[in-house]
Write a protein that holds these residues in place. Structure first.
Motif, PDB file in Angstrom:
ATOM      1  N   PHE A  94       5.808  24.199  29.947  1.00 34.60           N
ATOM      2  CA  PHE A  94       6.423  25.286  29.190  1.00 34.60           C
ATOM      3  C   PHE A  94       5.590  25.483  27.926  1.00 34.60           C
ATOM      4  N   SER A  95       5.218  26.725  27.634  1.00 34.56           N
ATOM      5  CA  SER A  95       4.422  26.947  26.433  1.00 34.56           C
ATOM      6  C   SER A  95       4.824  28.211  25.699  1.00 34.56           C
ATOM      7  N   GLY A  96       4.970  28.082  24.384  1.00 34.06           N
ATOM      8  CA  GLY A  96       5.128  29.249  23.534  1.00 34.06           C
ATOM      9  C   GLY A  96       3.799  29.962  23.337  1.00 34.06           C
ATOM     10  N   GLY A  97       2.748  29.411  23.957  1.00 31.26           N
ATOM     11  CA  GLY A  97       1.425  30.012  23.942  1.00 31.26           C
ATOM     12  C   GLY A  97       1.251  30.998  25.084  1.00 31.26           C
ATOM     13  N   PHE A 115       5.003  28.131  32.622  1.00 37.79           N
ATOM     14  CA  PHE A 115       5.781  29.230  32.056  1.00 37.79           C
ATOM     15  C   PHE A 115       5.301  29.449  30.628  1.00 37.79           C
ATOM     16  N   SER A 116       4.833  30.657  30.339  1.00 42.19           N
ATOM     17  CA  SER A 116       4.273  30.941  29.017  1.00 42.19           C
ATOM     18  C   SER A 116       4.318  32.443  28.760  1.00 42.19           C
ATOM     19  N   ASN A 117       3.614  32.894  27.753  1.00 40.31           N
ATOM     20  CA  ASN A 117       3.645  34.302  27.353  1.00 40.31           C
ATOM     21  C   ASN A 117       2.345  35.023  27.721  1.00 40.31           C
ATOM     22  N   VAL A 118       2.383  36.334  27.647  1.00 38.73           N
ATOM     23  CA  VAL A 118       1.239  37.153  28.037  1.00 38.73           C
ATOM     24  C   VAL A 118       0.777  37.995  26.851  1.00 38.73           C
ATOM     25  N   LEU A 119      -0.499  37.894  26.548  1.00 39.86           N
ATOM     26  CA  LEU A 119      -1.092  38.718  25.490  1.00 39.86           C
ATOM     27  C   LEU A 119      -1.349  40.119  26.036  1.00 39.86           C
ATOM     28  N   HIS A 120      -0.846  41.124  25.345  1.00 33.90           N
ATOM     29  CA  HIS A 120      -1.032  42.497  25.796  1.00 33.90           C
ATOM     30  C   HIS A 120      -2.436  42.979  25.442  1.00 33.90           C
ATOM     31  N   GLU A 121      -3.072  43.642  26.409  1.00 36.78           N
ATOM     32  CA  GLU A 121      -4.384  44.223  26.144  1.00 36.78           C
ATOM     33  C   GLU A 121      -4.421  45.649  26.669  1.00 36.78           C
ATOM     34  N   ARG A 122      -5.212  46.468  25.991  1.00 44.66           N
ATOM     35  CA  ARG A 122      -5.425  47.842  26.424  1.00 44.66           C
ATOM     36  C   ARG A 122      -6.912  48.128  26.369  1.00 44.66           C
ATOM     37  N   GLU A 123      -7.426  48.591  27.509  1.00 42.89           N
ATOM     38  CA  GLU A 123      -8.866  48.905  27.614  1.00 42.89           C
ATOM     39  C   GLU A 123      -9.737  47.724  27.196  1.00 42.89           C
ATOM     40  N   ASP A 133       8.197  34.772  28.770  1.00 44.28           N
ATOM     41  CA  ASP A 133       9.385  33.940  28.969  1.00 44.28           C
ATOM     42  C   ASP A 133       9.639  32.940  27.842  1.00 44.28           C
ATOM     43  N   MET A 134       8.676  32.743  26.963  1.00 44.63           N
ATOM     44  CA  MET A 134       8.747  31.615  26.032  1.00 44.63           C
ATOM     45  C   MET A 134       8.611  32.043  24.572  1.00 44.63           C
ATOM     46  N   MET A 135       9.231  33.150  24.222  1.00 47.64           N
ATOM     47  CA  MET A 135       9.004  33.736  22.896  1.00 47.64           C
ATOM     48  C   MET A 135      10.009  33.313  21.826  1.00 47.64           C
ATOM     49  N   PHE A 136      11.076  32.643  22.222  1.00 48.86           N
ATOM     50  CA  PHE A 136      12.133  32.336  21.266  1.00 48.86           C
ATOM     51  C   PHE A 136      12.332  30.823  21.117  1.00 48.86           C
ATOM     52  N   GLY A 137      12.988  30.437  20.059  1.00 50.29           N
ATOM     53  CA  GLY A 137      13.258  29.033  19.837  1.00 50.29           C
ATOM     54  C   GLY A 137      14.102  28.401  20.938  1.00 50.29           C
ATOM     55  N   TYR A 138      14.924  29.205  21.593  1.00 52.38           N
ATOM     56  CA  TYR A 138      15.808  28.695  22.650  1.00 52.38           C
ATOM     57  C   TYR A 138      15.196  28.796  24.046  1.00 52.38           C
ATOM     58  N   SER A 139      14.006  29.389  24.176  1.00 48.45           N
ATOM     59  CA  SER A 139      13.462  29.731  25.490  1.00 48.45           C
ATOM     60  C   SER A 139      13.272  28.532  26.408  1.00 48.45           C
ATOM     61  N   LYS A 140      12.774  27.434  25.873  1.00 49.37           N
ATOM     62  CA  LYS A 140      12.511  26.272  26.728  1.00 49.37           C
ATOM     63  C   LYS A 140      13.810  25.660  27.248  1.00 49.37           C
ATOM     64  N   GLY A 141      14.837  25.649  26.407  1.00 45.50           N
ATOM     65  CA  GLY A 141      16.132  25.142  26.843  1.00 45.50           C
ATOM     66  C   GLY A 141      16.749  26.009  27.918  1.00 45.50           C
ATOM     67  N   CYS A 161       8.696  16.423  27.191  1.00 45.14           N
ATOM     68  CA  CYS A 161       7.725  15.902  26.236  1.00 45.14           C
ATOM     69  C   CYS A 161       7.151  17.048  25.425  1.00 45.14           C
ATOM     70  N   GLY A 162       7.163  16.911  24.100  1.00 41.89           N
ATOM     71  CA  GLY A 162       6.616  17.958  23.247  1.00 41.89           C
ATOM     72  C   GLY A 162       6.283  17.425  21.872  1.00 41.89           C
ATOM     73  N   ASP A 163       5.936  18.352  20.971  1.00 42.76           N
ATOM     74  CA  ASP A 163       5.505  17.920  19.643  1.00 42.76           C
ATOM     75  C   ASP A 163       6.124  18.712  18.493  1.00 42.76           C
ATOM     76  N   GLY A 164       6.827  19.831  18.789  1.00 49.45           N
ATOM     77  CA  GLY A 164       7.287  20.670  17.693  1.00 49.45           C
ATOM     78  C   GLY A 164       8.700  21.188  17.834  1.00 49.45           C
ATOM     79  N   ALA A 165       9.117  21.966  16.848  1.00 47.70           N
ATOM     80  CA  ALA A 165      10.495  22.434  16.762  1.00 47.70           C
ATOM     81  C   ALA A 165      10.917  23.299  17.948  1.00 47.70           C
ATOM     82  N   ASN A 166       9.983  24.046  18.536  1.00 50.11           N
ATOM     83  CA  ASN A 166      10.392  24.895  19.656  1.00 50.11           C
ATOM     84  C   ASN A 166      10.591  24.105  20.943  1.00 50.11           C
ATOM     85  N   ASP A 167      10.396  22.774  20.883  1.00 48.58           N
ATOM     86  CA  ASP A 167      10.721  21.909  22.021  1.00 48.58           C
ATOM     87  C   ASP A 167      12.148  21.359  21.930  1.00 48.58           C
ATOM     88  N   LEU A 168      12.795  21.557  20.796  1.00 50.97           N
ATOM     89  CA  LEU A 168      14.135  20.996  20.603  1.00 50.97           C
ATOM     90  C   LEU A 168      15.127  21.491  21.643  1.00 50.97           C
TER      91      LEU A 168
END
Length: 206
Positions: A94-97, A115-123, A133-141, A161-168
């Motif tokens: 799971f990644s907020g990246g 499961f992670s996020n998608v960077l939008h690109e145009r041209e 799927d992983m944009m919010f603090g609650y997303s992983k839960g 297993c994680g290292d930061g607040a968005n893993d809570l």
């Protein structure tokens, strides 16, 4: 069957994807400062993600893909995943990246899903927008509960297993909670703490 869910940035991968992406724009330090505050729980994760990604506007998408295909994996990552699979774990990231980072790692490590996020690109240029799927603090839960329900796996048979607040939020749904080289905000909720950059140390604790 058991479930093991790992964060990506600074857990399976040695560093922060968005910091690597910001480097060619000369914005690495600015982005890293925001990342650190978000991981320490000092900023709302969604707001910090939107702010950091906006700074990537103008980066060629091909450059972003090139950077992310060879992100440095954490020492012990290959050995850890292989051994967990021998122990009948489904191993997921799971990644907020971003998917351009997690998907190459998924293939290399033979993870069951990412499961992670998608960077939008145009041209062919990053617009500074992001979705996923992983944009919010609650997303992983939220996602870990969905996986547990689909796979029929209990919290007793779930490792996170994680290292930061968005893993809570995912820590709330697992009996084995590993803080790996983590911020204090996550260590408080963990029952296994590893402060050495070696993922094989996990195998000694479970």
């Amino acid at each position: 069957m058991k479930l093991a869910v790992f964060d990506f940035d600074s857990t399976l991968m040695d560093g922060e994807t968005i910091d690597f992406l910001a480097k060619p724009l000369g914005l690495e330090e600015k982005v890293a400062s925001i990342t650190e505050k978000a991981m320490a729980g000092e900023l709302d994760f969604f707001e910090s993600l939107i702010e950091r990604v906006s700074l990537l506007k103008g980066l060629p998408y091909s450059k972003a893909v090139e950077i992310c295909k060879d992100l440095p994996l954490m020492p012990g990552a290959y050995e850890l995943v292989a051994e967990l699979k021998k122990r009948d774990y489904k191993v997921v990231c799971f990644s907020g990246g971003f998917r351009i980072g997690t998907s190459p790692a998924k293939e290399k490590l033979c993870l069951d899903a990412d499961f992670s996020n998608v960077l939008h690109e145009r041209e062919g240029i990053l617009t500074g927008l992001v979705g996923g799927d992983m944009m919010f603090g609650y997303s992983k839960g939220d996602m870990i509960q969905r996986l547990q329900n689909i796979l029929g796996i209990t919290r007793e048979n779930t490792l996170v297993c994680g290292d930061g607040a968005n893993d809570l939020s995912m820590f709330a749904h697992a009996d084995t909670r590993i803080a790996f080289c983590a911020r204090d905000v996550l260590k408080k909720e963990a029952n296994i703490i590893i402060d050495e950059k070696d993922l094989t140390k996990i195998l000694e604790k479970i």
